[in-house]
Design a protein around this motif. Structure first.
Motif, PDB file in Angstrom:
ATOM      1  N   LEU A 105      -6.304  11.339   2.965  1.00  0.00           N
ATOM      2  CA  LEU A 105      -5.853  12.116   4.117  1.00  0.00           C
ATOM      3  C   LEU A 105      -5.135  13.386   3.655  1.00  0.00           C
ATOM      4  O   LEU A 105      -5.367  14.487   4.188  1.00  0.00           O
ATOM      5  CB  LEU A 105      -4.906  11.251   4.962  1.00  0.00           C
ATOM      6  CG  LEU A 105      -4.567  11.783   6.356  1.00  0.00           C
ATOM      7  CD1 LEU A 105      -5.827  11.869   7.177  1.00  0.00           C
ATOM      8  CD2 LEU A 105      -3.565  10.860   7.024  1.00  0.00           C
ATOM      9  N   THR A 106      -4.276  13.230   2.653  1.00  0.00           N
ATOM     10  CA  THR A 106      -3.547  14.392   2.133  1.00  0.00           C
ATOM     11  C   THR A 106      -4.506  15.439   1.583  1.00  0.00           C
ATOM     12  O   THR A 106      -4.414  16.631   1.903  1.00  0.00           O
ATOM     13  CB  THR A 106      -2.588  13.957   1.016  1.00  0.00           C
ATOM     14  OG1 THR A 106      -1.787  12.890   1.492  1.00  0.00           O
ATOM     15  CG2 THR A 106      -1.715  15.102   0.580  1.00  0.00           C
TER      16      THR A 106
ATOM     17  N   ALA B 192      -3.564   1.417   1.548  1.00  0.00           N
ATOM     18  CA  ALA B 192      -2.676   2.412   2.159  1.00  0.00           C
ATOM     19  C   ALA B 192      -2.592   3.654   1.289  1.00  0.00           C
ATOM     20  O   ALA B 192      -2.703   4.794   1.788  1.00  0.00           O
ATOM     21  CB  ALA B 192      -1.284   1.826   2.353  1.00  0.00           C
TER      22      ALA B 192
ATOM     23  N   THR C 232      -1.049   4.008   6.416  1.00  0.00           N
ATOM     24  CA  THR C 232      -0.761   5.341   5.855  1.00  0.00           C
ATOM     25  C   THR C 232       0.725   5.459   5.598  1.00  0.00           C
ATOM     26  O   THR C 232       1.546   4.930   6.326  1.00  0.00           O
ATOM     27  CB  THR C 232      -1.164   6.489   6.811  1.00  0.00           C
ATOM     28  OG1 THR C 232      -0.405   6.368   7.996  1.00  0.00           O
ATOM     29  CG2 THR C 232      -2.629   6.494   7.107  1.00  0.00           C
ATOM     30  N   LYS C 233       1.056   6.182   4.534  1.00  0.00           N
ATOM     31  CA  LYS C 233       2.419   6.460   4.146  1.00  0.00           C
ATOM     32  C   LYS C 233       2.378   7.660   3.215  1.00  0.00           C
ATOM     33  O   LYS C 233       1.306   8.235   3.017  1.00  0.00           O
ATOM     34  CB  LYS C 233       3.025   5.240   3.450  1.00  0.00           C
ATOM     35  CG  LYS C 233       2.286   4.895   2.165  1.00  0.00           C
ATOM     36  CD  LYS C 233       2.763   3.599   1.598  1.00  0.00           C
ATOM     37  CE  LYS C 233       2.404   3.431   0.139  1.00  0.00           C
ATOM     38  NZ  LYS C 233       3.309   4.042  -0.788  1.00  0.00           N
TER      39      LYS C 233
ATOM     40  N   LEU D 233      -5.978   5.598   1.331  1.00  0.00           N
ATOM     41  CA  LEU D 233      -6.178   6.295   2.603  1.00  0.00           C
ATOM     42  C   LEU D 233      -5.278   7.527   2.684  1.00  0.00           C
ATOM     43  O   LEU D 233      -5.719   8.610   3.101  1.00  0.00           O
ATOM     44  CB  LEU D 233      -5.878   5.352   3.775  1.00  0.00           C
ATOM     45  CG  LEU D 233      -7.034   4.473   4.233  1.00  0.00           C
ATOM     46  CD1 LEU D 233      -6.576   3.566   5.371  1.00  0.00           C
ATOM     47  CD2 LEU D 233      -8.211   5.327   4.687  1.00  0.00           C
ATOM     48  N   SER D 234      -4.016   7.375   2.274  1.00  0.00           N
ATOM     49  CA  SER D 234      -3.075   8.497   2.376  1.00  0.00           C
ATOM     50  C   SER D 234      -3.457   9.616   1.419  1.00  0.00           C
ATOM     51  O   SER D 234      -3.351  10.800   1.763  1.00  0.00           O
ATOM     52  CB  SER D 234      -1.655   8.052   2.062  1.00  0.00           C
ATOM     53  OG  SER D 234      -1.413   6.775   2.572  1.00  0.00           O
TER      54      SER D 234
END
Lengths: 237, 174
Positions: A25-26, A18, A106-107, A21-22
């Motif tokens: 993504l960020t 998580a 995601t978080k 991935l985050s």
């Protein structure tokens, strides 16, 4: 509300899927954001260029408020990326919460101390690096025993507290926000339609407030980074 | 119990994330610097320079314009005085020329008048002379006609004497 994460182990290191991935993504969002705003650069700025230039002026202003003049120049770019990255990281968890089979994917990456600590570490290592560059190794070490030598332990401890406060402040704020949103979601799910009606406006209010907190924390992180830079760059006589 | 929770915390802490963040963050720094920060800050600096240059250029061109305006003003003043001078010179020249023409006309007229007077005098004396000859001739002719005969030398002598006597007496009486 306990979040479950998937872990990968690779050459003896554990990766939280998580978080990774985050983070990705960020970083991708930050890059896409700055990339598309910086297309078609002209002398008379268009809309996108204006937004980006305003953001750059804002982060430059953060540095200038602590270090006016030439000594702040090397930090403009770092503070710009740091601020944008932390802002996006703080806010992303409020909108993207992907859960598959009970596992969170995601978080907010900054809601984990293992992510905020390296950010603080980069800042502090940079401050040490620029201090050595400016004063030389001898002058840098001399700063630990100034103004008087018996302050050496205090100065050493201060380095660690700086690191911890910088990283844990960000982590605590964002993590608390995520926990509260998780609780509100649990409330909404607990008693059917009635609890949804009660919890929905509270969630909205808290999400709005979390955006505010995210922006504030990004600003605080940037400005404290500048403070640490400037402290390392001045000689305490 | 205490030990267990600490171990659990270490167990959950994933050091890989930190490493991953560092790599991604440094990559992000490089990419943003290359694609966004570099061009945008360059453009901002260019703009700042251009504004500075424009301001400087405006100041210099303004100073130049002021200088030119002052120069034009001075030239205008000069040309006015020059024009006055030209007109004055022309007036003086005109006066002089007029005087010259008048003088010339005067002298011409005088000479013409003098010449005419001299001509008239000469004509009168000529006319008088010819008239006197004519009178002498005519009187001789008349005398011949009146006498109508050859005068002897003595007669002639007498006559001439008488004539001369008459002339002298005429002169005396006159």
């Amino acid at each position: 509300m306990e979040s479950k994460y998937q872990y990968l182990t690779f050459i003896g290191l554990r990766f939280n899927v998580a978080n990774c991935l985050s983070i990705l993504l960020t970083a991708l969002l930050v890059f896409v954001f700055t990339f598309f705003l910086s297309r078609k650069l002209t002398m008379k700025p268009g809309k996108g260029q204006n937004v980006l230039e305003y953001l750059i002026d804002f982060t430059n202003g953060i540095v200038k408020s602590i270090m006016p003049g030439e000594e702040g120049k090397p930090f403009y770019f770092y503070i710009f990326v740091l601020f944008t990255f932390i802002l996006f990281a703080n806010v992303i968890g409020l909108f993207f919460q992907v859960k598959i089979n009970g596992y969170t994917f995601t978080k907010s990456p900054t809601a984990d101390p293992m992510v905020t600590m390296p950010l603080a570490m980069v800042t502090l290592l940079m401050s040490h690096y620029f201090s050595v560059q400016k004063f030389g190794l001898k002058g840098y070490l001399h700063n630990y025993v100034s103004p008087v030598s018996f302050l050496l332990p205090v100065n050493l401890i201060e380095e660690f507290t700086n690191f911890l406060t910088l990283s844990l402040r960000l982590y605590g704020n964002i993590y608390a926000g995520e926990v509260l949103i998780g609780l509100l979601v649990m409330v909404a799910n607990s008693m059917g339609i009635v609890s949804v009606v009660v919890a929905a406006p509270m969630t909205m209010i808290w999400q709005g407030f979390s955006v505010f907190i995210g922006a504030i924390q990004a600003y605080v992180f940037s400005i404290l980074s500048c403070v640490y830079f400037s402290r390392k760059l001045e000689r305490e006589e | 119990m205490m030990n267990g929770s600490v171990i659990a915390a270490i167990d959950f802490a994933s050091l890989g994330d930190s490493l991953f963040l560092l790599v991604v963050f440094i990559l992000l720094l490089l990419l943003v610097k290359h694609f966004a920060w570099g061009p945008v800050t360059k453009m901002m600096n260019d703009r700042a320079n251009k504004i500075n240059e424009d301001l400087d250029g405006a100041a210099t061109s303004r100073a130049q314009a002021e200088k030119m305006a002052a120069q034009r003003q001075a030239e205008l003043k000069n040309s006015k005085s020059e024009a006055i001078q030209i007109v004055n010179t022309a007036k003086v020249n005109g006066d002089k020329r007029r005087q010259e023409i008048l003088d010339a006309a005067q002298s011409d007229a005088d000479s013409v008048k003098a010449k005419a007077r001299a001509d008239a005098q000469r004509a009168r004396t000529e006319a008088l002379n010819s008239a006197r000859q004519d009178v002498a001739q005519i009187s001789v002719d008349i005398a011949e006609k009146l006498i109508g005969k050859e005068l002897s030398v003595s007669d002639q002598k007498d006559l001439i004497d008488a004539y001369i006597k008459g002339l002298t007496s005429a002169d005396e009486t006159r």
